[in-house]
Write a protein that holds these residues in place. Structure first.
Motif, PDB file in Angstrom:
ATOM      1  N   GLY A  13      16.624  31.640 -82.683  1.00 23.63           N
ATOM      2  CA  GLY A  13      15.693  32.734 -82.924  1.00 23.63           C
ATOM      3  C   GLY A  13      14.357  32.294 -83.498  1.00 23.63           C
ATOM      4  O   GLY A  13      13.480  33.109 -83.681  1.00 23.63           O
ATOM      5  N   LEU A  14      14.183  31.011 -83.792  1.00 25.51           N
ATOM      6  CA  LEU A  14      12.912  30.541 -84.324  1.00 25.51           C
ATOM      7  C   LEU A  14      11.918  30.378 -83.192  1.00 25.51           C
ATOM      8  O   LEU A  14      12.286  30.243 -82.038  1.00 25.51           O
ATOM      9  CB  LEU A  14      13.109  29.211 -85.049  1.00 25.51           C
ATOM     10  CG  LEU A  14      14.028  29.260 -86.265  1.00 25.51           C
ATOM     11  CD1 LEU A  14      14.200  27.863 -86.842  1.00 25.51           C
ATOM     12  CD2 LEU A  14      13.472  30.192 -87.323  1.00 25.51           C
ATOM     13  N   LEU A  15      10.670  30.361 -83.536  1.00 21.09           N
ATOM     14  CA  LEU A  15       9.611  30.238 -82.545  1.00 21.09           C
ATOM     15  C   LEU A  15       8.984  28.858 -82.609  1.00 21.09           C
ATOM     16  O   LEU A  15       8.772  28.313 -83.693  1.00 21.09           O
ATOM     17  CB  LEU A  15       8.525  31.287 -82.793  1.00 21.09           C
ATOM     18  CG  LEU A  15       8.971  32.739 -82.734  1.00 21.09           C
ATOM     19  CD1 LEU A  15       7.835  33.636 -83.176  1.00 21.09           C
ATOM     20  CD2 LEU A  15       9.427  33.102 -81.350  1.00 21.09           C
ATOM     21  N   THR A  16       8.677  28.306 -81.474  1.00 16.60           N
ATOM     22  CA  THR A  16       7.908  27.073 -81.402  1.00 16.60           C
ATOM     23  C   THR A  16       6.509  27.466 -80.959  1.00 16.60           C
ATOM     24  O   THR A  16       6.344  28.205 -80.002  1.00 16.60           O
ATOM     25  CB  THR A  16       8.531  26.097 -80.381  1.00 16.60           C
ATOM     26  OG1 THR A  16       9.868  25.828 -80.791  1.00 16.60           O
ATOM     27  CG2 THR A  16       7.735  24.818 -80.326  1.00 16.60           C
ATOM     28  N   VAL A  17       5.515  26.974 -81.667  1.00 17.29           N
ATOM     29  CA  VAL A  17       4.145  27.382 -81.412  1.00 17.29           C
ATOM     30  C   VAL A  17       3.335  26.182 -80.941  1.00 17.29           C
ATOM     31  O   VAL A  17       3.420  25.113 -81.517  1.00 17.29           O
ATOM     32  CB  VAL A  17       3.510  27.946 -82.701  1.00 17.29           C
ATOM     33  CG1 VAL A  17       2.090  28.386 -82.453  1.00 17.29           C
ATOM     34  CG2 VAL A  17       4.350  29.078 -83.252  1.00 17.29           C
ATOM     35  N   ALA A  18       2.549  26.373 -79.899  1.00 12.90           N
ATOM     36  CA  ALA A  18       1.638  25.332 -79.421  1.00 12.90           C
ATOM     37  C   ALA A  18       0.243  25.915 -79.336  1.00 12.90           C
ATOM     38  O   ALA A  18       0.027  26.901 -78.654  1.00 12.90           O
ATOM     39  CB  ALA A  18       2.093  24.831 -78.054  1.00 12.90           C
ATOM     40  N   ASN A  25       2.563  38.693 -85.376  1.00 12.68           N
ATOM     41  CA  ASN A  25       1.643  38.131 -86.368  1.00 12.68           C
ATOM     42  C   ASN A  25       0.995  36.846 -85.875  1.00 12.68           C
ATOM     43  O   ASN A  25      -0.192  36.605 -86.096  1.00 12.68           O
ATOM     44  CB  ASN A  25       2.371  37.860 -87.683  1.00 12.68           C
ATOM     45  CG  ASN A  25       2.691  39.127 -88.444  1.00 12.68           C
ATOM     46  OD1 ASN A  25       2.164  40.192 -88.161  1.00 12.68           O
ATOM     47  ND2 ASN A  25       3.577  39.000 -89.416  1.00 12.68           N
ATOM     48  N   LEU A  26       1.769  36.000 -85.206  1.00 11.76           N
ATOM     49  CA  LEU A  26       1.223  34.740 -84.711  1.00 11.76           C
ATOM     50  C   LEU A  26       0.206  34.968 -83.595  1.00 11.76           C
ATOM     51  O   LEU A  26      -0.828  34.304 -83.543  1.00 11.76           O
ATOM     52  CB  LEU A  26       2.346  33.818 -84.255  1.00 11.76           C
ATOM     53  CG  LEU A  26       3.234  33.295 -85.397  1.00 11.76           C
ATOM     54  CD1 LEU A  26       4.452  32.584 -84.832  1.00 11.76           C
ATOM     55  CD2 LEU A  26       2.461  32.393 -86.333  1.00 11.76           C
ATOM     56  N   VAL A  27       0.470  35.919 -82.722  1.00  9.60           N
ATOM     57  CA  VAL A  27      -0.490  36.249 -81.667  1.00  9.60           C
ATOM     58  C   VAL A  27      -1.757  36.836 -82.288  1.00  9.60           C
ATOM     59  O   VAL A  27      -2.868  36.494 -81.896  1.00  9.60           O
ATOM     60  CB  VAL A  27       0.133  37.196 -80.621  1.00  9.60           C
ATOM     61  CG1 VAL A  27      -0.927  37.774 -79.704  1.00  9.60           C
ATOM     62  CG2 VAL A  27       1.191  36.456 -79.822  1.00  9.60           C
ATOM     63  N   ALA A  28      -1.606  37.704 -83.300  1.00  5.86           N
ATOM     64  CA  ALA A  28      -2.779  38.282 -83.971  1.00  5.86           C
ATOM     65  C   ALA A  28      -3.590  37.201 -84.690  1.00  5.86           C
ATOM     66  O   ALA A  28      -4.812  37.292 -84.776  1.00  5.86           O
ATOM     67  CB  ALA A  28      -2.337  39.358 -84.961  1.00  5.86           C
ATOM     68  N   THR A  29      -2.930  36.171 -85.160  1.00  3.04           N
ATOM     69  CA  THR A  29      -3.610  35.092 -85.870  1.00  3.04           C
ATOM     70  C   THR A  29      -4.272  34.111 -84.921  1.00  3.04           C
ATOM     71  O   THR A  29      -5.427  33.739 -85.101  1.00  3.04           O
ATOM     72  CB  THR A  29      -2.615  34.331 -86.772  1.00  3.04           C
ATOM     73  OG1 THR A  29      -2.020  35.257 -87.691  1.00  3.04           O
ATOM     74  CG2 THR A  29      -3.311  33.229 -87.547  1.00  3.04           C
ATOM     75  N   TYR A  30      -3.548  33.677 -83.894  1.00  2.00           N
ATOM     76  CA  TYR A  30      -4.032  32.621 -83.014  1.00  2.00           C
ATOM     77  C   TYR A  30      -4.592  33.123 -81.691  1.00  2.00           C
ATOM     78  O   TYR A  30      -5.167  32.347 -80.931  1.00  2.00           O
ATOM     79  CB  TYR A  30      -2.920  31.598 -82.743  1.00  2.00           C
ATOM     80  CG  TYR A  30      -2.579  30.808 -83.972  1.00  2.00           C
ATOM     81  CD1 TYR A  30      -3.342  29.715 -84.345  1.00  2.00           C
ATOM     82  CD2 TYR A  30      -1.503  31.176 -84.780  1.00  2.00           C
ATOM     83  CE1 TYR A  30      -3.042  28.988 -85.478  1.00  2.00           C
ATOM     84  CE2 TYR A  30      -1.194  30.457 -85.921  1.00  2.00           C
ATOM     85  CZ  TYR A  30      -1.962  29.370 -86.270  1.00  2.00           C
ATOM     86  OH  TYR A  30      -1.669  28.662 -87.393  1.00  2.00           O
ATOM     87  N   ALA A  62       6.707  36.365 -92.187  1.00  2.00           N
ATOM     88  CA  ALA A  62       5.316  36.305 -91.714  1.00  2.00           C
ATOM     89  C   ALA A  62       5.208  35.770 -90.297  1.00  2.00           C
ATOM     90  O   ALA A  62       4.359  36.216 -89.526  1.00  2.00           O
ATOM     91  CB  ALA A  62       4.485  35.440 -92.653  1.00  2.00           C
ATOM     92  N   PHE A  63       6.063  34.823 -89.917  1.00  2.18           N
ATOM     93  CA  PHE A  63       5.952  34.165 -88.622  1.00  2.18           C
ATOM     94  C   PHE A  63       6.668  34.947 -87.532  1.00  2.18           C
ATOM     95  O   PHE A  63       7.589  34.461 -86.893  1.00  2.18           O
ATOM     96  CB  PHE A  63       6.491  32.732 -88.689  1.00  2.18           C
ATOM     97  CG  PHE A  63       5.661  31.786 -89.525  1.00  2.18           C
ATOM     98  CD1 PHE A  63       4.371  32.105 -89.917  1.00  2.18           C
ATOM     99  CD2 PHE A  63       6.170  30.573 -89.910  1.00  2.18           C
ATOM    100  CE1 PHE A  63       3.615  31.234 -90.682  1.00  2.18           C
ATOM    101  CE2 PHE A  63       5.427  29.690 -90.668  1.00  2.18           C
ATOM    102  CZ  PHE A  63       4.144  30.017 -91.057  1.00  2.18           C
ATOM    103  N   THR A  64       6.208  36.146 -87.302  1.00  2.00           N
ATOM    104  CA  THR A  64       6.725  36.928 -86.181  1.00  2.00           C
ATOM    105  C   THR A  64       5.809  36.703 -84.986  1.00  2.00           C
ATOM    106  O   THR A  64       4.658  36.274 -85.142  1.00  2.00           O
ATOM    107  CB  THR A  64       6.745  38.434 -86.509  1.00  2.00           C
ATOM    108  OG1 THR A  64       5.390  38.880 -86.682  1.00  2.00           O
ATOM    109  CG2 THR A  64       7.563  38.728 -87.766  1.00  2.00           C
ATOM    110  N   ALA A  65       6.310  37.004 -83.804  1.00  2.00           N
ATOM    111  CA  ALA A  65       5.500  36.828 -82.598  1.00  2.00           C
ATOM    112  C   ALA A  65       4.207  37.639 -82.695  1.00  2.00           C
ATOM    113  O   ALA A  65       3.123  37.132 -82.386  1.00  2.00           O
ATOM    114  CB  ALA A  65       6.305  37.229 -81.365  1.00  2.00           C
TER     115      ALA A  65
END
Length: 173
Positions: A156-161, A139-144, A134-137
């Protein structure tokens, strides 16, 4: 209102609004308090407890209901780490018993660490899958939306701010 009274309120749906709790109801309430580690607090006033203890009392109330589905909205807000750990231990035990738990969290790391599946929502369902899926770039952009900065790390993990409510470096919002 005492802690045991709050937990017994979870039995109202089973016994009726104007009926007195039976010995069985009181036993279920006591067991629920034991499961969340608060049996010794049964006679205390709910207002005398810390926020974490109160949250565990409310979880005990849900246990006393014998619910098969728990819906929780930000159950960890304002809780210290030990209190959060207690809540997660209780939730893990419930999951092992087959209880379905739906929890709204804004901490993506906690969602990924403690839950089998995550849902990303932004006026519609963006994703519903294990966190790694679920935590793809995208999906996260579409969510936030524009309130998001993605940083790749070596694994390969993402850090989100999320910067929607925090000042920019120049002090403006």
């Amino acid at each position: 209102v005492s802690v045991s009274d709050v937990v017994l309120m979870g039995r109202v749906g089973r016994i009726g609004l104007l009926r007195r709790p039976s010995r069985h109801d009181r036993l279920l309430a006591q067991r629920a308090l034991e499961r969340v580690g608060l049996a010794a607090f049964a006679d205390r006033q709910i207002g005398q407890l810390s926020g974490g203890q109160q949250q565990r009392v409310f979880l005990a109330r849900a246990l006393a209901q014998e619910a098969r589905l728990l819906l929780m909205d930000e159950p960890l807000v304002g809780l210290d780490i030990p209190s959060q750990d207690e809540i997660f231990r209780a939730l893990a035990a419930l999951r092992a018993e087959g209880v379905t738990i739906l929890t709204a969290l804004h901490d993506l790391q906690q969602a990924a660490r403690y839950f089998d599946r995550v849902m990303l929502l932004n006026r519609r369902l963006i994703a519903c899958a294990p966190a790694r899926e679920a935590f793809t770039a995208a999906n996260l952009v579409a969510t936030y939306g524009g309130h998001l900065h993605l940083l790749s790390s070596g694994d390969g993990l993402l850090t989100v701010a999320d910067t929607c409510c925090h000042p920019n470096l120049d002090g403006t919002l």
